[in-house]
Design a protein around this motif. Structure first.
Motif, short mmCIF file in Angstrom:
data_model
loop_
_atom_site.label_atom_id
_atom_site.label_comp_id
_atom_site.label_asym_id
_atom_site.label_seq_id
_atom_site.Cartn_x
_atom_site.Cartn_y
_atom_site.Cartn_z
N LEU A 144 29.57 8.26 -7.46
CA LEU A 144 28.76 9.38 -8.32
C LEU A 144 28.19 9.61 -9.75
CD1 LEU A 144 29.52 11.69 -5.28
CD2 LEU A 144 28.06 10.22 -5.65
N ALA A 145 29.19 9.02 -10.53
CA ALA A 145 28.64 9.66 -12.02
C ALA A 145 27.75 9.21 -12.48
CB ALA A 145 30.04 8.00 -12.92
N GLU A 146 26.70 8.66 -11.88
CA GLU A 146 24.96 8.70 -12.86
C GLU A 146 24.22 10.05 -12.19
OE1 GLU A 146 21.85 6.36 -10.13
OE2 GLU A 146 23.56 6.17 -8.78
N PHE A 147 25.25 11.06 -10.93
CA PHE A 147 24.12 12.37 -10.99
C PHE A 147 25.32 13.39 -11.59
CE2 PHE A 147 23.52 9.44 -6.66
CZ PHE A 147 22.91 9.62 -6.84
N PHE A 148 26.38 12.65 -12.37
CA PHE A 148 27.64 14.40 -12.19
C PHE A 148 28.20 13.48 -14.07
CE2 PHE A 148 28.14 14.89 -8.41
CZ PHE A 148 27.84 16.01 -8.17
N PRO A 149 26.80 13.47 -14.61
CA PRO A 149 27.23 13.00 -15.90
C PRO A 149 28.08 13.54 -17.55
CG PRO A 149 24.93 13.52 -16.10
CD PRO A 149 25.23 13.89 -14.36
N ASP A 150 27.75 14.92 -17.17
CA ASP A 150 28.52 15.70 -17.85
C ASP A 150 29.74 16.55 -17.56
OD1 ASP A 150 27.04 17.00 -15.96
OD2 ASP A 150 26.79 18.82 -17.55
N CYS A 151 29.80 15.99 -16.42
CA CYS A 151 30.94 16.25 -15.19
C CYS A 151 32.73 15.39 -15.08
CB CYS A 151 31.23 16.62 -13.50
SG CYS A 151 29.23 18.02 -14.01
N GLY A 152 33.37 15.61 -15.38
CA GLY A 152 34.67 15.01 -15.72
C GLY A 152 35.58 15.15 -13.81
N GLU A 153 35.27 16.22 -13.33
CA GLU A 153 35.57 15.78 -11.84
C GLU A 153 34.33 16.97 -11.20
OE1 GLU A 153 39.16 18.34 -11.66
OE2 GLU A 153 38.49 20.35 -11.65
N VAL A 154 34.37 17.28 -9.38
CA VAL A 154 34.13 17.58 -8.98
C VAL A 154 34.97 18.22 -7.57
CG1 VAL A 154 31.58 16.98 -9.37
CG2 VAL A 154 33.35 15.37 -7.41
N VAL A 155 34.43 19.18 -6.73
CA VAL A 155 34.78 19.75 -5.77
C VAL A 155 34.38 19.01 -4.54
CG1 VAL A 155 35.81 21.34 -4.18
CG2 VAL A 155 35.78 21.76 -6.76
N SER A 156 35.34 18.46 -4.21
CA SER A 156 35.01 17.40 -3.09
C SER A 156 34.83 18.55 -1.36
CB SER A 156 35.65 16.29 -2.27
OG SER A 156 35.76 15.83 -1.37
N TYR A 157 34.29 18.46 -0.13
CA TYR A 157 35.36 19.10 0.33
C TYR A 157 34.71 18.13 2.27
CZ TYR A 157 33.87 23.42 -1.44
OH TYR A 157 33.53 24.48 -3.00
N ARG A 158 34.80 17.80 3.06
CA ARG A 158 35.20 17.59 4.00
C ARG A 158 34.79 17.80 4.85
NH1 ARG A 158 39.26 14.20 5.33
NH2 ARG A 158 38.13 12.41 5.56
N ARG A 159 34.00 17.56 6.46
CA ARG A 159 33.43 18.48 7.46
C ARG A 159 33.18 17.67 8.57
NH1 ARG A 159 28.55 21.78 6.29
NH2 ARG A 159 28.62 19.46 4.52
N LEU A 160 33.76 18.24 9.52
CA LEU A 160 33.17 17.62 10.66
C LEU A 160 32.35 18.54 11.71
CD1 LEU A 160 33.77 14.63 13.25
CD2 LEU A 160 36.02 16.03 13.70
N ARG A 161 31.94 17.59 11.97
CA ARG A 161 30.62 18.50 13.18
C ARG A 161 30.97 17.50 15.03
NH1 ARG A 161 26.79 17.86 9.27
NH2 ARG A 161 27.07 19.07 8.09
#
Length: 284
Positions: free
Chosen positions: A157-174
């Motif tokens: 996913l690095a190409e989508f967040f070139p200016d970010c060192g980290e993101v917040v991950s959410y995992r959900r089950l439907r």
């Protein structure tokens, strides 16, 4: 149809419909028991580049599937719904026909239009360039947040967040709201500054796209979608209760704001025996 001459509520200054479509509180009936709250559809900003009936049907579908469990099954009249969405009655009728064909509603002459309580709460993954279509696709199921927190930006996913060192991950089950059968599970990678404004409890009520747009206030410019066939990995097989290496649909949705930044990358794994993928192409 003369859709090109229709105007949205925003253009005419017409209210969003909450006061006339379910805005009032429940009243007691003659037996002293409160009536269920009236059904109140979400508001919609129409995109003139897409068929109006399709946008309205997808918005109404999301409202139906995301409605409170105690809400009335009776829909407002065609005229009331047309006024709420700012379209003609003819367009509204075509939108309702789409939902009737899907089995989500039933229409009875002189009685009205009703939500089918036993209607299957999943549908084909249908994409036609509308944010409301994405919301509708993800609505109507019981959602459990499996976990969330900051993580380094994944390599893929690095190409989508070139200016970010980290993101917040959410995992959900439907899960299916009636059978409790798992239907899909999702991973979202969200920019940290946006994630700081997300209440995790909202993700158990609404899809991420709706939370970003309607709760957090992100002005979404576009969502790029990719759907491909894959085989269930061990995590997916366990969560969705399917055999290892069985077919699944893998959806990737990249959400951009008006500044062109990627604010969210969603990766959703759908059970192959519960979903299909279709695209509608308009000739004009």
């Amino acid at each position: 149809m003369t859709e090109s001459h229709e105007t949205t509520s925003a253009e005419t200054g017409t209210p969003g419909g909450s006061e006339t479509l379910g805005g009032a509180g429940a009243e007691a009936n003659s037996a002293g028991r409160p009536h269920p709250p009236a059904f109140a559809p979400d508001s919609l900003v129409l995109n003139r580049k897409l068929p109006l009936w399709y946008q309205v049907s997808q918005s109404l579908r999301a409202s139906i599937l995301g409605r409170p469990q105690d809400a009335s099954l009776r829909l407002p009249t065609e005229e009331q719904l047309a006024g709420h969405y700012g379209v003609s009655v003819l367009t509204m009728r075509q939108a309702l026909k789409e939902l009737e064909t899907e089995g989500l509603i039933s229409r009875h002459r002189r009685r009205g239009t009703f939500i089918e309580p036993r209607a299957r709460r999943v549908s084909p993954v249908r994409l036609l360039g509308s944010v409301d279509a994405i919301v509708a696709q993800q609505s109507g199921e019981a959602t459990t947040v499996l976990g969330h927190g900051p993580v380094p930006v994944p390599g893929d996913l690095a190409e989508f967040f070139p200016d970010c060192g980290e993101v917040v991950s959410y995992r959900r089950l439907r899960r299916d709201g009636e059978s409790d059968e798992p239907t899909n599970w999702a991973e979202n990678a969200v920019r940290s500054d946006i994630a700081a404004r997300i209440d995790v409890a909202d993700l158990e009520r609404w899809p991420m796209t709706k939370v970003l747009r309607d709760v957090v206030g992100v002005r979404i410019s576009r969502i790029t979608d990719t759907v491909e066939a894959r085989l269930a990995d061990p995590v997916t097989a366990e969560l969705l209760q399917v055999p290892l290496l069985s077919p699944i649909l893998h959806y990737t949705g990249v959400t951009y704001d008006e500044e062109g930044r990627v604010v969210d990358v969603a990766r959703i794994r759908y059970r192959g025996d519960r979903f299909s993928f279709s695209v509608t192409v308009e000739a004009h």
